[in-house]
Design a protein around this motif. Sequence first.
Motif, PDB file in Angstrom:
ATOM      1  N   LEU A  40      67.951  17.196  27.083  1.00 32.34           N
ATOM      2  CA  LEU A  40      66.659  16.648  27.497  1.00 32.34           C
ATOM      3  C   LEU A  40      65.839  17.680  28.254  1.00 32.34           C
ATOM      4  CD1 LEU A  40      67.589  13.028  28.648  1.00 32.34           C
ATOM      5  CD2 LEU A  40      66.467  13.727  26.519  1.00 32.34           C
ATOM      6  N   VAL A  79      65.379  15.895  22.330  1.00 35.27           N
ATOM      7  CA  VAL A  79      65.684  14.476  22.536  1.00 35.27           C
ATOM      8  C   VAL A  79      66.649  13.949  21.488  1.00 35.27           C
ATOM      9  CG1 VAL A  79      64.693  12.163  22.710  1.00 35.27           C
ATOM     10  CG2 VAL A  79      63.443  14.125  23.645  1.00 35.27           C
ATOM     11  N   TYR A 135      63.486  15.444  33.659  1.00 33.91           N
ATOM     12  CA  TYR A 135      63.745  14.713  32.417  1.00 33.91           C
ATOM     13  C   TYR A 135      64.136  13.252  32.682  1.00 33.91           C
ATOM     14  CZ  TYR A 135      68.351  16.231  34.012  1.00 33.91           C
ATOM     15  OH  TYR A 135      69.451  16.507  34.778  1.00 33.91           O
ATOM     16  N   SER A 181      62.486  10.421  33.169  1.00 32.79           N
ATOM     17  CA  SER A 181      61.837   9.383  32.353  1.00 32.79           C
ATOM     18  C   SER A 181      62.396   9.380  30.931  1.00 32.79           C
ATOM     19  CB  SER A 181      60.318   9.588  32.335  1.00 32.79           C
ATOM     20  OG  SER A 181      59.988  10.881  31.842  1.00 32.79           O
ATOM     21  N   ALA A 182      62.668  10.560  30.379  1.00 33.89           N
ATOM     22  CA  ALA A 182      63.264  10.645  29.047  1.00 33.89           C
ATOM     23  C   ALA A 182      64.672  10.062  29.053  1.00 33.89           C
ATOM     24  CB  ALA A 182      63.298  12.100  28.580  1.00 33.89           C
ATOM     25  N   ARG A 230      64.387   6.279  29.038  1.00 31.11           N
ATOM     26  CA  ARG A 230      64.036   5.795  27.692  1.00 31.11           C
ATOM     27  C   ARG A 230      65.258   5.830  26.783  1.00 31.11           C
ATOM     28  NH1 ARG A 230      59.292   8.804  28.561  1.00 31.11           N
ATOM     29  NH2 ARG A 230      60.118  10.561  27.351  1.00 31.11           N
TER      30      ARG A 230
END
Length: 466
Positions: free
Chosen positions: A135, A140, A172, A174-175, A178
């Motif tokens: 990430l 991703v 990273y 927030s990634a 998700r």
Amino acid sequence: MTFVHLHVLSGYSLFQSTATVEALVAKAKQLGYRALALTDHQVLYGAIPFYRECQRHGLRPIIGMMADVVLDGDSGAFPLVLLAANEEGYRHLIEISTAVQMGEEKHVHEAALRRLSGGIIAITPGLNGRVESFLAAGEVAQAKETLLRYRQLFAGRLYIAIQRGERTRAPYESALLRLAEETGVPVVATNEVRYVEREDALAWRCLQAIGDGVPLAHIPEEDERYLAALDEMARRFADLPEALENSMNIANQCELHIEFGRWRLPKFPVPDGETADSYLRRLCEQGLARRVPSADARYRERLEHELHIIQTMRFSDYFLIVADVLAYARQRGILTGPGRGSAAGSLVAYALSITDVDPIEYGLLFERFLNPERVSVPDIDLDFPDDRREEVIRYVVETYGRDHVAQIITFGTFGAKAALRETAKVLGVSGREAERVMALLPNKQGVTISQWHRESAAFRRALRAL
């Protein structure tokens, strides 16, 4: 309690943490925690001291480790936090750690982990983890693929760690959140603990520099890997309460009970129709007749007395195994010692040729060696030449099984002078100046720098002058 520290390293992770097991547990108790994990890097050296210390303070011990894992087809090893949920998981952690420490490759492969994943809860390690590294690099799809492979290994027992400092968050994050939502892998709040108090950060950075052999300036400054309090962690994750709650959920899943006080000695392969007790008696009677042909009532009564105690305490297999190892050594022309310590007081040991000292002749007491009123495992020291020691160990492994043979380890720590010398190096202090300060330390065992700093005004002045 809304949070439990699940990613904690101690000084047993060499050069990676300044925290002692005792200090970690005492601080956790002071902060109001009711559970704590220990996840040293690749090793379980601190597991038992930690378990006992937690019990002493009324905390639930969670035993784990941070293992370097290689996924099939991957090019490198990346850490993963593994926690023992039960006895099965603990046994698997022992097997993983043993394989890592004893093997040429200092990591565990996906295939082995698949076989050993039972009873283990896995957590991504945060910084330096495989998923997080992907990430951080913006890859991703690869991060998601890795996470799904971890999920296959630990179905329903995998968590994504979210690590936050008081002032910092991973770029990273927030990634990562998700990804957790897309894959259905729950998140858990962690804080990778490397030292106990915030002010210990400098000492930890010095330790890293010493371990890496680089100046302190090469180690990035940071001060957030301490054992943070409950309210601190609650503030850091105020917007993510489920991550805090999941740390509690994991802690509640970890129900490990380690049994103490029961010996697990291997069995000696006695001839058909014999028991260990009867075979030991027969060998002792034959051995005594050979070593003391004119044995009188004193010898016969002493032998009967010792055999009764040995059989009552269920140590017949132990004596047979020790005698067998020494017999093998003599057959191979390997020099053996005459016996030392309290074992020289045993007529059984003398009759079996474990020792070469007649305890009756020299008035030696068996009870100093083995005493039913002070139950302990017998301890017979065996001496072999250094250049043939491996032959004896190999025989024991082949005869009694690798899973019944263990090596003893000792841990070295920096003495006061060595600590000063190594710290001076990473701080850029000249060798001459460092030696001048070290000369003020007394040549006494066990003297600490902090103790001498309190007691010696000259030592304090010399340190201030650096």
